[in-house]
Write an enzyme that holds these catalytic residues in place. Structure first.
Site, short mmCIF file in Angstrom:
data_model
loop_
_atom_site.label_atom_id
_atom_site.label_comp_id
_atom_site.label_asym_id
_atom_site.label_seq_id
_atom_site.Cartn_x
_atom_site.Cartn_y
_atom_site.Cartn_z
N ASN A 42 -3.01 4.27 7.90
CA ASN A 42 -3.03 3.21 6.87
C ASN A 42 -2.55 1.89 7.46
O ASN A 42 -1.57 1.84 8.22
CB ASN A 42 -2.24 3.61 5.62
CG ASN A 42 -0.82 4.07 5.88
OD1 ASN A 42 -0.53 4.70 6.89
ND2 ASN A 42 0.07 3.76 4.96
N ILE A 43 -3.27 0.85 7.10
CA ILE A 43 -2.99 -0.49 7.60
C ILE A 43 -2.78 -1.39 6.39
O ILE A 43 -3.74 -1.71 5.67
CB ILE A 43 -4.18 -1.03 8.46
CG1 ILE A 43 -4.57 -0.04 9.58
CG2 ILE A 43 -3.85 -2.41 9.01
CD1 ILE A 43 -3.53 0.17 10.66
N GLU A 44 -1.51 -1.74 6.14
CA GLU A 44 -1.19 -2.50 4.94
C GLU A 44 -1.32 -4.00 5.18
O GLU A 44 -1.54 -4.46 6.30
CB GLU A 44 0.24 -2.13 4.49
CG GLU A 44 0.33 -0.65 4.13
CD GLU A 44 1.64 -0.24 3.51
OE1 GLU A 44 2.65 -0.98 3.62
OE2 GLU A 44 1.67 0.86 2.91
N CYS A 53 -6.53 2.49 3.60
CA CYS A 53 -5.96 3.83 3.74
C CYS A 53 -6.38 4.46 5.07
O CYS A 53 -7.37 4.05 5.69
CB CYS A 53 -6.44 4.74 2.62
SG CYS A 53 -5.82 4.32 0.99
N GLU A 55 -7.79 7.31 5.64
CA GLU A 55 -9.12 7.95 5.62
C GLU A 55 -10.22 6.93 5.87
O GLU A 55 -11.13 7.16 6.66
CB GLU A 55 -9.36 8.60 4.25
CG GLU A 55 -8.37 9.69 3.88
CD GLU A 55 -7.13 9.19 3.16
OE1 GLU A 55 -6.64 8.09 3.47
OE2 GLU A 55 -6.65 9.91 2.27
N CYS A 87 -7.08 9.05 -2.10
CA CYS A 87 -7.19 8.23 -3.31
C CYS A 87 -8.65 8.11 -3.74
O CYS A 87 -9.58 8.47 -2.99
CB CYS A 87 -6.57 6.84 -3.10
SG CYS A 87 -7.62 5.71 -2.17
N CYS A 90 -10.98 6.17 -1.40
CA CYS A 90 -11.35 6.91 -0.19
C CYS A 90 -12.37 8.00 -0.51
O CYS A 90 -13.28 8.26 0.29
CB CYS A 90 -10.11 7.51 0.47
SG CYS A 90 -9.12 6.24 1.26
N1 THU Z 1 -2.47 5.89 1.53
C1 THU Z 1 -3.38 6.37 2.43
O1 THU Z 1 -3.51 5.83 3.55
N2 THU Z 1 -4.12 7.45 2.08
C2 THU Z 1 -3.95 8.17 0.95
O2 THU Z 1 -4.67 9.13 0.72
C3 THU Z 1 -2.90 7.79 -0.01
C4 THU Z 1 -2.32 6.44 0.19
C5 THU Z 1 -1.62 4.76 1.91
C6 THU Z 1 -1.92 3.44 1.26
C7 THU Z 1 -0.58 2.74 1.37
O3 THU Z 1 -0.48 2.10 2.64
C8 THU Z 1 0.44 3.85 1.32
O4 THU Z 1 -0.28 5.05 1.58
C9 THU Z 1 1.18 3.97 0.00
O5 THU Z 1 0.32 4.14 -1.05
#
Ligand code: THU
Length: 135
Positions: A42-44, A53, A55, A87, A90
């Site tokens: 995940n890259i915020e 996310c 995935e 989510c 995704c």
């Molecule tokens: N996140 C994912 O990368 N994949 C998921 O299936 C659930 C959520 C990440 C998004 C965000 O950076 C962090 O988790 C918190 O929600």
């Protein structure tokens, strides 16, 4: 690579997350048709809605490398006590590229306590695949 090795690869990928806002690492390991594994994390972003996310990060990376068909995905959330499923966004993006029988594995910090499911269970009535087969 077996299921546990795939989940472990996803767990290792989670260490490469960029998550200064949630502090919640997620890693993904995507098995491509040629047998290679492409990872994602995940890259915020400070504009929260732009967060990618793990995935989707794996899918985007693999497809742009020319790997356009996939056999399975494993997702690991090492900061979670229980398995965390993909989510909705995704699921939608994955459904563009895989069919209902595509295996999806996900876990939290304990790889043994994982869920093994399919894209069809996570995203039923997918108009792109299922419905065109008359489902
Ligand atoms: N996140 C994912 O990368 N994949 C998921 O299936 C659930 C959520 C990440 C998004 C965000 O950076 C962090 O988790 C918190 O929600």
């Amino acid at each position: 690579m077996n299921k546990d090795e795939l989940l472990k690869t996803a767990e290792e990928a989670a260490d490469r997350a960029y998550c200064p806002y949630s502090h919640f690492r997620v890693g993904a390991a995507l098995v491509c048709a040629d047998g290679s594994i492409v990872t994602g994390a995940n890259i915020e972003n400070r504009s929260f809605g732009l967060t990618l996310c793990a995935e989707r990060s794996a899918i985007v990376k693999a497809h742009s490398l020319g790997k356009t068909e996939y056999k399975a995905i494993a997702i690991s959330c090492p900061d979670a006590d229980t398995p965390v499923s993909p989510c909705g966004a995704c699921r939608q993006v994955l459904s563009e590229f895989v069919g209902a029988d595509f295996p999806v594995y996900f876990c939290g910090k304990d790889r043994e306590n994982h869920v093994e499911t399919t894209m069809g269970e996570l995203f039923p009535f997918d108009a792109l695949h299922n419905l065109k087969d008359g489902l």
